[in-house]
Design an enzyme around this catalytic site. Structure first.
Site, short mmCIF file in Angstrom:
data_model
loop_
_atom_site.label_atom_id
_atom_site.label_comp_id
_atom_site.label_asym_id
_atom_site.label_seq_id
_atom_site.Cartn_x
_atom_site.Cartn_y
_atom_site.Cartn_z
N ASP A 58 0.82 -1.21 0.00
CA ASP A 58 0.00 0.00 0.00
C ASP A 58 0.86 1.26 0.00
OD1 ASP A 58 -2.41 -1.42 0.10
OD2 ASP A 58 -2.35 -1.55 2.29
N TYR A 116 7.94 -9.79 7.11
CA TYR A 116 7.66 -8.36 7.31
C TYR A 116 8.31 -7.89 8.61
CZ TYR A 116 4.07 -8.15 3.66
OH TYR A 116 3.41 -8.16 2.45
#
Length: 265
Positions: A58, A116
């Site tokens: 994003d 992540y």
């Protein structure tokens, strides 16, 4: 794909998500990572190039080791897809590695693991030097409580409580292999390794962990939140600034390099 004419390449790239409106190309022409990369690849290939990414990110989300594949009829040496492409990329994106791969390789579907890191600054005043590089809270955090809560994420579970409303994943059930939370020099690092992640999943998890660390949510409440399987009772989504895609796992036969996480991160 006509393998006699086309080659499939896999590239690993790093980018500063704060400079782009996410990964995916958009009709209104706003700057995105995919649009910039495909423009640069086309300059080297001498033809239009379409890319497929391991995982879309994003607006504001960074990557230290994103993986992309593309097909081309252009016969170019490996360095052309690294140095050559980098010469045509805007600031904020860099190709780290390139490798010709088997024609059946798929950056998304062959990935069996993703890594992540969320970098969080915990300080009374937000450092201007960390803006866009780390998330921030002025709250004092109990790292021990946060670590206990993070440990509850490990395993195969329904993560609907951390799923964005617009998430397109077919199933909310994912497997987290590792969830480590550490702190040093005022920076909290959450490292997650899983088979796949839902839209906003890591940011939603961090939002809930900040609630735990600040005393607004107990470890038991965090466990109950997971079991609720509902986003309605969960804390807000945390800011994108501190989120980094740090690696993608592939079968060894493909030879895809997964770089180490940079020391500065």
């Amino acid at each position: 794909m006509d393998t006699a004419q086309k080659q499939r390449w896999a590239i690993t790239l790093s980018y500063d998500g704060s400079r782009f409106y996410g990964w995916q190309k958009q009709a209104d022409g706003v700057p995105t990572v995919q649009a910039a990369l495909e423009t640069a690849l086309a300059q080297i290939a001498g033809e239009a190039v379409s890319t497929t990414v391991a995982g879309r990110t994003d607006t504001g989300v960074h990557a230290t080791a994103q993986v992309v594949h593309f097909d081309t009829t252009a016969a170019r040496p490996q360095q052309a897809w690294v140095r050559g492409v980098n010469a045509h990329l805007p600031e904020g994106i860099a190709v780290l590695h390139a490798r010709q791969v088997a024609p059946e390789f798929h950056a998304r579907f062959d990935a069996y693991g993703r890594h992540y890191r969320y970098l969080l600054e915990s300080a009374p005043v937000r450092s201007p030097l960390l803006k866009n590089r780390a998330g921030w809270t002025h709250l004092k955090l109990d790292i021990g409580q946060m670590r206990q809560a993070a440990a509850l994420l490990v395993g195969e579970q329904d993560f609907s409580s951390f799923r964005a409303a617009e998430c397109q994943a077919k199933s909310p059930v994912k497997t987290i292999y590792r969830a480590d939370l550490t702190q040093s020099s005022g920076l909290v690092r959450l490292d997650l390794h899983g088979n796949a992640f839902l839209h906003h999943m890591v940011r939603n998890i961090m939002g809930a962990l900040v609630y735990v660390g600040s005393g607004r949510l107990s470890v038991e409440g965090f466990a109950a939140l997971i079991q609720e399987r509902s986003r309605l009772k969960a804390p807000p989504t945390f800011m994108p600034d501190g989120l980094y895609l740090t690696g993608v796992d592939y079968p060894e036969a493909y030879g895809i390099i997964r770089p180490q996480i940079p020391e500065w991160l």
